[in-house]
Structures are given as structure tokens and as C-alpha cells.
Design an enzyme around this catalytic site. Structure first.
Site, short mmCIF file in Angstrom:
data_model
loop_
_atom_site.label_atom_id
_atom_site.label_comp_id
_atom_site.label_asym_id
_atom_site.label_seq_id
_atom_site.Cartn_x
_atom_site.Cartn_y
_atom_site.Cartn_z
N ILE A 1 -1.19 -30.90 26.57
CA ILE A 1 -2.37 -31.44 25.90
C ILE A 1 -2.28 -32.97 25.85
O ILE A 1 -1.19 -33.53 25.76
CB ILE A 1 -2.58 -30.87 24.48
CG1 ILE A 1 -1.37 -31.13 23.58
CG2 ILE A 1 -2.92 -29.39 24.54
CD1 ILE A 1 -1.61 -30.77 22.12
N CYS A 2 -3.44 -33.59 25.95
CA CYS A 2 -3.51 -35.05 25.79
C CYS A 2 -4.87 -35.38 25.17
O CYS A 2 -5.59 -34.48 24.74
CB CYS A 2 -3.30 -35.77 27.12
SG CYS A 2 -4.61 -35.58 28.32
N ALA A 3 -5.20 -36.64 25.14
CA ALA A 3 -6.44 -37.05 24.48
C ALA A 3 -7.68 -36.46 25.15
O ALA A 3 -8.53 -35.89 24.49
CB ALA A 3 -6.52 -38.57 24.42
N GLY B 1 -7.43 -34.75 28.52
CA GLY B 1 -7.10 -33.70 29.48
C GLY B 1 -7.08 -34.17 30.93
O GLY B 1 -6.76 -33.41 31.82
N GLU C 1 -6.53 -32.10 23.55
CA GLU C 1 -5.97 -31.51 22.32
C GLU C 1 -7.05 -30.87 21.46
O GLU C 1 -6.79 -29.90 20.76
CB GLU C 1 -5.14 -32.53 21.52
CG GLU C 1 -5.88 -33.76 21.06
CD GLU C 1 -6.58 -33.59 19.73
OE1 GLU C 1 -6.31 -32.62 18.99
OE2 GLU C 1 -7.44 -34.44 19.44
#
Length: 101
Positions: free
Chosen positions: A7-9, A11, A39
Site C-alpha cells: 500500500i502507498c498513498a 497505488g 492505502e
């Protein structure tokens, strides 16, 4: 099958890393699923998660995510910033698998 979620800010960058990790797993004949998402979508994800890896840009969410997911038996870690920046799928996969030992 080992299920890894990145997950990241947004994607975007984790999608590139996801593909490199999939390629690495395939070369090693490992039965691993890798999925990347922002996320904000994690709450609605219905699939199995064994390992949850956070992009370095959302490290501020680490404690909150650990609190929720470690209770469910999910291994949680933040991806190393250098490995993330260089999109080192081999190393990120190695680090993820070490979490299961």
C-alpha cells in the site's frame, strides 16, 4: 500461497514494485500473490493478507495499521526507502519473506 499486499498513498509507485516482485517470485518458482493498492482501499479489500507492506511515504500510518492487522495475524512492515526508490523487487520480496520466519 503467500499473499502480499503493498500500500502507498495513490497505488501508482507500488504497482511498479508489485510487478518486479511478481517477476522475482516467478523466477524463483514461489507461489506468491502480490497486490498493490492505495492505502484508502485497504479497508475494503476482502482477500487474504499474509504480509502487508507500506510504502515509505505513508510511514506515519504504520502504528495504526499494525494495531489493526497484526491482531489478525498479518505481518506488517515498511518497505526500505532505498529499495523502494530503486524498485528493487528482489530485495523487497526477500525482506517480506523474512517476516514469515
Amino acid at each position: 500461497m503467500i499473499n502480499i499486499v503493498l500500500i502507498c498513498a495513490a497505488g501508482m509507485s507500488t504497482s511498479m514494485l508489485m510487478q518486479k516482485m511478481k517477476d522475482s517470485a516467478k523466477k524463483r518458482n514461489l507461489d506468491i500473490s502480490v497486490l498493490a493498492m492505495p492505502e484508502g482501499r485497504l479497508d475494503t479489500h476482502k482477500g487474504q493478507i499474509d504480509i502487508l507492506l507500506l510504502g515509505p511515504q505513508i510511514i506515519y500510518l504504520e502504528d495504526k495499521i499494525r494495531e489493526i492487522y497484526e491482531k489478525k495475524g498479518v505481518k506488517v512492515a515498511v518497505i526500505d526507502m532505498v529499495d523502494y526508490g530503486s524498485m528493487n523487487g528482489d530485495k523487497v520480496l526477500d525482506d517480506a519473506l523474512l517476516l514469515l520466519e
